[in-house]
Every structure is written in structure tokens, then in C-alpha cells.
Scaffold this motif. Structure first.
Motif, short mmCIF file in Angstrom:
data_model
loop_
_atom_site.label_atom_id
_atom_site.label_comp_id
_atom_site.label_asym_id
_atom_site.label_seq_id
_atom_site.Cartn_x
_atom_site.Cartn_y
_atom_site.Cartn_z
N ALA A 9 38.13 36.10 35.11
CA ALA A 9 37.36 37.29 35.42
C ALA A 9 37.55 38.34 34.34
O ALA A 9 38.44 38.21 33.48
N THR A 10 36.75 39.40 34.40
CA THR A 10 36.89 40.49 33.44
C THR A 10 37.81 41.59 33.95
O THR A 10 38.35 42.37 33.17
N GLY A 11 37.93 41.70 35.29
CA GLY A 11 38.72 42.78 35.87
C GLY A 11 37.91 44.03 36.15
O GLY A 11 38.45 45.03 36.61
N THR A 12 36.61 43.98 35.89
CA THR A 12 35.73 45.13 36.12
C THR A 12 34.47 44.66 36.84
O THR A 12 33.87 43.65 36.46
N SER A 13 34.06 45.37 37.87
CA SER A 13 32.85 45.00 38.60
C SER A 13 31.71 45.95 38.25
O SER A 13 31.93 47.09 37.81
N VAL A 14 30.50 45.49 38.44
CA VAL A 14 29.30 46.27 38.16
C VAL A 14 28.32 46.06 39.30
O VAL A 14 28.21 44.95 39.84
N GLU A 15 27.63 47.11 39.71
CA GLU A 15 26.64 46.97 40.76
C GLU A 15 25.46 46.16 40.25
O GLU A 15 25.00 46.34 39.12
N MET A 16 24.96 45.27 41.08
CA MET A 16 23.86 44.40 40.64
C MET A 16 22.62 45.20 40.27
O MET A 16 21.81 44.74 39.45
N ARG A 17 22.46 46.37 40.83
CA ARG A 17 21.34 47.23 40.43
C ARG A 17 21.41 47.56 38.94
O ARG A 17 20.39 47.60 38.25
N GLN A 18 22.62 47.78 38.45
CA GLN A 18 22.79 48.07 37.02
C GLN A 18 22.47 46.85 36.17
O GLN A 18 21.91 46.98 35.08
N VAL A 19 22.83 45.68 36.67
CA VAL A 19 22.51 44.45 35.94
C VAL A 19 21.00 44.30 35.82
O VAL A 19 20.46 44.00 34.74
N LEU A 20 20.30 44.53 36.92
CA LEU A 20 18.83 44.44 36.89
C LEU A 20 18.25 45.48 35.95
O LEU A 20 17.31 45.19 35.20
N ASP A 21 18.81 46.69 35.96
CA ASP A 21 18.31 47.75 35.08
C ASP A 21 18.40 47.33 33.61
O ASP A 21 17.49 47.62 32.82
N VAL A 22 19.49 46.66 33.23
CA VAL A 22 19.63 46.21 31.85
C VAL A 22 18.54 45.19 31.51
O VAL A 22 17.89 45.27 30.47
N LEU A 23 18.32 44.23 32.40
CA LEU A 23 17.31 43.21 32.15
C LEU A 23 15.91 43.83 32.07
O LEU A 23 15.12 43.50 31.17
#
Length: 291
Positions: free
Chosen positions: A212-226
């Protein structure tokens, strides 16, 4: 360590990246892991086995619980029995933790899976522990969410990338999504495969390791990047059919154990992972390969 390494599930998302990581040392295993006799014939003349073959969708596991357990548990038992004398790396999942109380979650946390998939992986880990107690050389890698090129559309990031690629071809379109509030610890699949390769070293103690990376991100932010990488207008539409039972609010792993044992650390930033995933989805041949 320089002998052949057998890879089950070699044609899957992680498997193809694992073959690339191992290079000439890799030998794909085509045998059905639920066929004990065929598997016993296939797992020979090698130094180690990377066991990736599994039904890997938590969402789909609700539709056929028995088959999920059959493939993921019986398949693991068969691999462990056929690979006596070899180092076996069992690719498990952070889903075994369920809704963990401690974030980032260490390997010592309570196992409390929230889906049939997570439960089947926890049961496979019990089989691995029994094999270790009997003298087997078994390492369990609890990988947290991993993404990258050729992720298929059964999974959120793969689906979003493919929808964006199709929208670009049409000059604009929509992306249908489910719950975007979940937080996930996302590692590039190529970094995950590098961790698996390091864990195959016989000098690494047997046991269980978070990847793992040790840091989580909200999936909304992942979608925003894409969406931000898209070359056309994209409208995001929430589809109730994409909401899943047993959704875990946050998964985030403490990877200090694997770092201490192997020196591994993730090197590919999330933005690069997502850019590479979308680039692969834009290529028709890649889309066909991930189907």
C-alpha cells in the motif's frame, strides 16, 4: 534467486503486469487452479509460484458466493499442495480488513471482511497459514487497491477510463458512476508487482505483508483527475445500479512491514497511473485485451 517463477492467473490484469516484471523468469500457468491433478502437473521445475488466479470482483462476488469461495479458496489450497518445496506468494486483498478501526491499517488488525470476496480471501489466508505451520514457504501479500493500464471495466477506474475514451471518440459524452465518497489507498499495479517480486526472495521472512501507499484518496478526486485528462466535455452521472452492497468507507494500509523486509516503496504517482490507464483505454487493441 534466478530460477523459473510460475504465475497463475497470468492473463489477468495483474498477471500480465507480473509477467512483464519477472521477464524471462516468468512461466504462465494455464491450468485451472480448481483442477488439482492438472495443477499438480503444471507446478513443476520452478523456484517459486505467484498465485494470482482468483475471482477478484467484490461486487460480483455477491452474485455467486459459492463460486467465489470455490475458486478463491479451493484454488489456493490446490496451489499450496502442488507447490510444496517452492516459495509461494499468495496475492490476498485489503478487503479482508473490512471497515477497519485503525487507519492506516497494520497487518495485526482484526480480519472482518464485508463481502464474499473478502471472506474468501480471508479463508485462503487461513489455508496459507496452515501450510506455513506444516513447513511451507508461503508469503501473503495483502494488496490494497491497485490500478494501471488495462484495468477492465468491472472496476470503477477501468470503467471510467473506458467511458471517457469512448466519449472522446464521440466528441463528448457521459461517465456513469456509483458511490464516489469511498476512500481508497491506490498503488500503481506496476509498483505492486515489484513488491511481489521482492517478496519472492527466500531471505524475506514468511508472513503477511500489506502492499500500500499509506495514503487514501476519495474516489471523487480520482474521477476528477481522469475527467481533467479528457479531450472533450464530460458529464458525470450517478447511476443507482452502480451502487454496491457492503461498501467499505475507507481502506488505507500501513506498509512499514514490507518496506522493512524488502526496501520496497511505491514510486509511480497516482496522476501518472491514471494518465497511463486512460492512454491504454484510448487504444482499441488495449480495450479489446482488457475485455
Amino acid at each position: 534467486m534466478g530460477g523459473a517463477i510460475l504465475v497463475t492467473g497470468a492473463q489477468g490484469f495483474v498477471g500480465r503486469h507480473m509477467l512483464a516484471e519477472l521477464g524471462d523468469r516468468a512461466r504462465p500457468v494455464d491450468a485451472d487452479v480448481t483442477d488439482r491433478e492438472a495443477l499438480s502437473e503444471a507446478l513443476t521445475d520452478a523456484e517459486a509460484v505467484v498465485h494470482l488466479a482468483a475471482l477478484s470482483s467484490a461486487a460480483e462476488s455477491w452474485q455467486d458466493v459459492a463460486e467465489t469461495w470455490r475458486v478463491n479458496v479451493l484454488g489456493t489450497v490446490n496451489v499450496l499442495q502442488a507447490a510444496l518445496g517452492m516459495r509461494v506468494l499468495l496475492a490476498s486483498s485489503a478487503d479482508v480488513y473490512g471497515n477497519a478501526e485503525e487507519i492506516p491499517t497494520p497487518e495485526t488488525a482484526t480480519v472482518a471482511p464485508a463481502s464474499p470476496y473478502g471472506a474468501s480471501k480471508a479463508a485462503a489466508e487461513v489455508a496459507a497459514d496452515q501450510a506455513r505451520r506444516a513447513g511451507g514457504d508461503v508469503v501473503v501479500a495483502r494488496a490494497f487497491q491497485h490500478e494501471g493500464p488495462r484495468r477492465d471495466e468491472r472496476f470503477a477506474v477501468g470503467s471510467w477510463a473506458a467511458q471517457i475514451a469512448r466519449a472522446e471518440e464521440a466528441g463528448g459524452g457521459t461517465v456513469d458512476v456509483g458511490d464516489l465518497t469511498a476512500k481508497r489507498d491506490i498503488t500503481d499495479v506496476r509498483d505492486v508487482c515489484r513488491a511481489y517480486a521482492l517478496l519472492l526472495d527466500p531471505d524475506v521472512p514468511v508472513g503477511t505483508y500489506n502492499v500500500a501507499t499509506g495514503t487514501s484518496v476519495e474516489m471523487r478526486q480520482v474521477l476528477d483527475v481522469l475527467v481533467g485528462l479528457a479531450t472533450c466535455p464530460i458529464e458525470v452521472v450517478q447511476d443507482p445500479a452502480r451502487l454496491r452492497p457492503g461498501t467499505i468507507g475507507e481502506l488505507c494500509g500501513d506498509a512499514s512491514r514490507v518496506r522493512g523486509a524488502t526496501g520496497w516503496a511505491p514510486t509511480i504517482p497516482l496522476e501518472q497511473t491514471l494518465a497511463d490507464t486512460l492512454a491504454a483505454a484510448r487504444a482499441p487493441t488495449e480495450r479489446m485485451a482488457s475485455a
